[in-house]
Design a protein around this motif. Structure first.
Motif, mmCIF file in Angstrom:
data_model
loop_
_atom_site.group_PDB
_atom_site.id
_atom_site.type_symbol
_atom_site.label_atom_id
_atom_site.label_comp_id
_atom_site.label_asym_id
_atom_site.label_seq_id
_atom_site.Cartn_x
_atom_site.Cartn_y
_atom_site.Cartn_z
ATOM 1 N N PRO A 26 0.811 -1.224 0.000
ATOM 2 C CA PRO A 26 0.000 0.000 0.000
ATOM 3 C C PRO A 26 0.845 1.274 0.000
ATOM 4 N N ALA A 27 1.987 1.229 0.629
ATOM 5 C CA ALA A 27 2.845 2.414 0.684
ATOM 6 C C ALA A 27 4.299 1.992 0.434
ATOM 7 N N PRO A 28 4.672 1.819 -0.845
ATOM 8 C CA PRO A 28 5.988 1.256 -1.164
ATOM 9 C C PRO A 28 7.165 2.000 -0.533
ATOM 10 N N LEU A 29 7.089 3.330 -0.523
ATOM 11 C CA LEU A 29 8.223 4.113 -0.012
ATOM 12 C C LEU A 29 8.448 3.867 1.483
ATOM 13 N N HIS A 30 7.377 3.599 2.211
ATOM 14 C CA HIS A 30 7.507 3.323 3.642
ATOM 15 C C HIS A 30 7.939 1.886 3.901
ATOM 16 N N VAL A 49 14.552 2.046 -1.884
ATOM 17 C CA VAL A 49 15.189 1.492 -3.073
ATOM 18 C C VAL A 49 16.221 2.474 -3.622
ATOM 19 N N HIS A 92 3.967 10.191 -1.128
ATOM 20 C CA HIS A 92 3.492 9.468 0.050
ATOM 21 C C HIS A 92 3.090 10.428 1.172
ATOM 22 N N LEU A 139 16.132 6.236 2.190
ATOM 23 C CA LEU A 139 15.862 6.394 3.628
ATOM 24 C C LEU A 139 14.594 7.200 3.893
ATOM 25 N N LEU A 140 14.130 7.918 2.860
ATOM 26 C CA LEU A 140 13.058 8.900 3.009
ATOM 27 C C LEU A 140 11.838 8.381 3.770
ATOM 28 N N GLY A 141 11.385 7.190 3.414
ATOM 29 C CA GLY A 141 10.150 6.670 4.016
ATOM 30 C C GLY A 141 10.387 5.875 5.279
ATOM 31 N N ASP A 142 11.612 5.918 5.815
ATOM 32 C CA ASP A 142 11.954 5.170 7.018
ATOM 33 C C ASP A 142 11.516 3.707 6.897
ATOM 34 N N PRO A 143 11.966 3.039 5.838
ATOM 35 C CA PRO A 143 11.446 1.701 5.530
ATOM 36 C C PRO A 143 12.106 0.601 6.365
ATOM 37 N N LEU A 195 21.578 0.333 10.247
ATOM 38 C CA LEU A 195 20.214 0.045 9.790
ATOM 39 C C LEU A 195 19.819 -1.382 10.152
ATOM 40 N N GLU A 197 19.089 -1.831 13.779
ATOM 41 C CA GLU A 197 17.748 -1.365 14.152
ATOM 42 C C GLU A 197 16.667 -2.371 13.763
ATOM 43 N N ARG A 217 16.289 -3.702 10.632
ATOM 44 C CA ARG A 217 15.839 -3.616 9.240
ATOM 45 C C ARG A 217 16.515 -4.682 8.387
#
Lengths: 308, 295
Positions: A69-73, A77, A101, A142-146, A173, A176, A178
Motif C-alpha cells: 500500500p505504501a511502497p516508499l515506507h 530502493v 506518500h 531512507l526517506l520513508g523510514d522503511p 540500519l 535497528e 531492518r
C-alpha cells in the motif's frame, strides 16, 4: 524481509536470472554478489516491481511489491544513479518523492542532513559527482523510514570517507532490525559489512552462506605454507606422512592434511632449515573468484582464451 | 562531510503517517517535478515572446491593407509559437524515460497508470497557464497596429471571445499531443520529430494535396457546386482528422470556409478530434505501462 523464490527472468533467448532462490532477513545485512552481468540488477528490478518475473516470485514484507500500500515506507530502493532527472535539484527530487506518500519537507531536510548533502541540496543532480549521486540515491531510500532497504552498488564511486560511511550506515540500519540487501561486484566491500552473502553467476545461485562459511571454502583455507632452503626432502617426507604438497616458487610448499605443528616437526626430523611457517587462511575475495570463475560473463581480452 | 546515523526518534515521527500514494499526492509530486526543471519555464517564456513578436509583425505588415481587420491577425503568432507547447509536452513526456527517472517514479507508484494520469493533468494545467499568457501576448501584439489605424479591438464582439478561448485551448491541446508522443516514444528526438512532422509538415502537405485533388477537373461538377465548398477529397478528410489539421481547425473562426476538399469542422470539432488523438495515444501508453516491463 525479502523473499526470492525460483526466480527466472528471460529477455528473448537470454536468461538473465535462472531459478534463483534466496531470502534476506530482518536485522541482517545481506550482500548480493556477482560479476557484472550476473543478474543482480535484474533481480533487484524484479523485486521492486519494475520488471515481471518470467517465472517464480519475489516478495517484500510478505507481499508482492506491486501490492504494497505504501511502497516508499515499506522498501527503500536505490537502483543505479541514473534514476534521477539531471535537471532537478537534489532537494526537489527528494521532495517530489516525498510528496507521493504525503511525507513532509522536514523529513526531506532530515535525510539530506543524514546523507551529508546539505551543501549541494540546491544543485542540479546532473552536476553531481558519482559519489554525491550515490548519497542522493541513499537519501531517497531512507526517506520513508522503511523496514527493508535495497541498495544496488551503493559503494560504487564513493570516496574512502563515503565507503566508511556506507558501511556504518548499513550496519546501523540492520542493528535497528531492518532488512538490508546490498549488491556489489567487489567481494571485499561486502566482507566488511555483510552478515550473509548471496553469490550469483550467470543468473544462478552459487553460494548463500555467512561470510565465514564462504571464506572456509577457499582452496587456500586450512593449508600450511612453509618456506625452506631445501624444499624437496621436506616435500618427500611430508607426502610420506600422508599430506598433500603443492610446491610453489621460491622454496615454498603449500601443505594440506597437516597442521603447522606437524610440518614443523617433520622439518626438524629431516633437518631442513625453516625460513617461514604459517597457517594460510583464505580470503573472501579468493573464495569468490573460485566460485565465480566459471560464471564470469566478460573477461579481459588477455585471458579470454584461457577461460576456465 | 558530516555523518550521522538514523535516530530512532525521527524514524517514529515519519512512521506516524504511513499511507501510500493518493491521486492528489501524485498531482502535487508531478507539479513539483515539472516546475523544478528549467526547460518548461524557458519554453514558456520563448513561446509567449514569439507569439507576441510574430503577431505584432504580422499585424503591422497587414495594417496597410485597405480591409485590415486586427481580429484576423490575432492568431497569426500562434502559427510559429505552436512549436512551444509541443516542445513542452515532448520534454515532459519523454524526459522521465530519457533520464531514467521513471525507475524512481514507478518504484514509488507500482500501479504506474495513476502517474500517467497525474502527469497529463499537470502538463495540461501548466499549458493552460501558458495558453492564457500566449493569447494575452497575441492581443497585445495586435494593439499597436489596431491603434495606428484607429480600429478599436473589441475582445467581446462577435466571434472574438470564442477565438481567444480556442487559442488558449489550442496551446493546451498541442502540449498534450507532445506529451502523449513523448510518453509513447520515450525518446526526445524521435518524439520531437514526429510532433513537428504531424503538426507542421503534414497539414501543409495535405492542404496542397487537397487543393490539387479538388481542382475542377470536371467542369460540370464545378458549375453544379457553385460557390459552396467543393467536394470532399481523401487528402481533405485526412487533413481534418489528422492531429495537426484538427489543431489548426481550432483557431479558425467557425464562420470561415474550410480548406479545399475538407469537411467543414467547427473549432470545437477540431478540438474534439485533437483530444481524441491524445486520448488514444495515452490509452495505448497506459496499457503498455500496465502490461510491459519498464527498463
Amino acid at each position: 524481509m525479502i523473499e526470492v523464490e525460483a526466480l527466472t527472468k528471460r529477455y528473448g533467448s537470454t536468461t538473465a536470472v535462472d531459478g534463483l532462490t534466496f531470502t534476506a532477513r530482518p536485522g541482517t545485512v545481506t550482500g548480493f554478489l556477482g560479476p557484472n552481468g550476473a543478474g543482480k540488477s535484474t533481480t533487484m528490478r524484479v523485486v521492486v516491481g519494475l520488471e515481471r518475473p518470467t517465472s517464480g516470485s519475489t516478495k517484500v514484507a510478505g507481499q508482492r511489491y506491486a501490492d504494497l500500500p505504501a511502497p516508499l515506507h515499506a522498501v527503500g530502493v536505490m537502483l543505479d544513479a541514473r534514476s534521477v532527472h539531471p535537471g532537478r535539484t537534489a532537494y526537489k527530487h527528494l521532495l517530489a518523492m516525498a510528496q507521493t506518500h504525503g511525507i513532509g519537507k522536514a523529513r526531506v531536510r532530515e535525510v539530506i542532513a543524514q546523507t551529508g548533502l546539505e551543501s549541494v541540496a540546491t544543485r542540479r543532480a546532473g552536476t553531481f559527482s558519482l559519489g554525491m549521486g550515490q548519497r542522493l540515491g541513499i537519501a531517497g531510500a531512507l526517506l520513508g523510514d522503511p523496514a527493508t532497504l535495497i541498495l544496488d552498488e551503493p559503494v560504487n564511486g564513493l570516496d574512502p570517507d563515503g565507503v566508511l560511511w556506507i558501511r556504518r550506515l548499513v550496519r546501523d540500519l540492520a542493528a535497528e532490525g531492518r532488512t538490508v540487501l546490498l549488491s556489489s561486484h567487489l567481494m571485499h566491500e561486502l566482507a566488511l559489512c555483510a552478515d550473509r552473502v548471496v553469490i550469483i553467476g550467470r543468473g544462478r545461485l552459487l553460494a548463500d552462506a555467512t561470510v565465514h562459511e564462504i571464506v572456509a571454502r577457499s582452496e587456500r583455507a586450512g593449508a600450511v605454507r612453509v618456506r625452506t632452503t631445501d624444499p624437496e626432502p621436506l616435500a618427500r617426507e611430508l607426502i610420506a606422512t600422508g599430506a598433500q604438497v603443492a610446491p610453489q616458487e621460491g622454496g615454498v610448499l603449500q601443505v594440506r592434511g597437516a597442521s603447522v605443528d606437524d610440518v614443523g616437526t617433520v622439518a626438524r626430523r629431516c633437518g631442513v632449515t625453516v625460513l617461514e611457517l604459517s597457517a594460510e587462511s583464505g580470503t573472501l575475495e579468493e573464495a569468490y573468484l573460485q566460485l565465480t570463475g566459471d560464471a564470469v560473463e566478460y573477461r579481459a581480452a588477455g585471458t579470454q582464451g584461457g577461460a576456465r | 562531510m558530516s555523518v550521522t546515523s538514523t535516530t530512532p526518534g525521527t524514524a517514529r515521527a515519519a512512521a506516524a503517517t504511513r499511507s501510500g500514494p493518493t491521486f492528489v499526492r501524485l498531482l502535487a509530486a508531478e507539479w513539483t517535478k515539472l516546475t523544478s526543471l528549467r526547460s518548461p519555464w524557458w519554453v514558456a517564456g520563448v513561446t509567449v515572446a514569439v507569439a507576441a513578436a510574430i503577431t505584432y509583425l504580422s499585424a503591422q505588415a497587414s495594417s496597410g491593407d485597405p480591409g485590415f481587420q486586427p481580429f484576423d491577425s490575432l492568431s497569426s503568432g500562434l502559427v510559429l509559437a505552436q512549436v512551444g507547447p509541443l516542445v513542452l509536452g515532448v520534454l515532459a513526456g519523454a524526459g522521465e524515460y530519457r533520464t531514467g527517472a521513471f525507475r524512481t517514479t514507478f518504484t514509488l507508484v507500482p500501479r504506474r497508470w495513476p502517474v500517467l494520469a497525474a502527469q497529463t493533468l499537470v502538463v495540461a494545467a501548466f499549458a493552460l497557464g501558458l495558453g492564457v499568457l500566449a493569447t494575452v501576448a497575441c492581443v497585445l501584439g495586435v494593439l499597436p497596429a489596431a491603434a495606428s489605424r484607429d480600429i478599436p479591438l473589441d475582445l467581446t464582439a462577435g466571434e472574438t471571445p470564442a477565438v481567444l478561448l480556442a487559442m488558449t485551448l489550442f496551446v493546451v491541446g498541442l502540449a498534450l499531443l507532445g506529451f502523449a508522443l513523448g510518453v509513447i516514444l520515450r525518446r526526445t528526438v524521435p518524439a520531437m520529430v514526429t510532433a513537428l512532422v504531424v503538426v507542421l509538415l503534414l497539414p501543409v502537405m495535405l492542404t496542397l494535396a487537397g487543393e490539387m485533388a479538388s481542382e475542377p477537373a470536371d467542369p460540370a461538377s464545378f458549375s453544379s457546386t457553385g460557390e459552396g465548398p467543393g467536394p470532399i477529397t481523401v487528402p481533405g478528410m485526412l487533413l481534418t482528422f489528422s492531429p495537426g489539421g484538427a489543431a489548426q481547425e481550432m483557431t479558425v473562426p467557425a464562420s470561415y470556409q474550410p480548406v479545399a476538399g475538407s469537411p467543414d469542422m467547427s473549432p470545437l470539432g477540431g478540438g474534439l478530434v485533437l483530444g481524441g488523438w491524445v486520448l488514444v495515444l495515452l490509452a495505448a501508453t497506459g496499457v503498455r505501462l500496465r502490461t510491459r516491463d519498464v527498463r
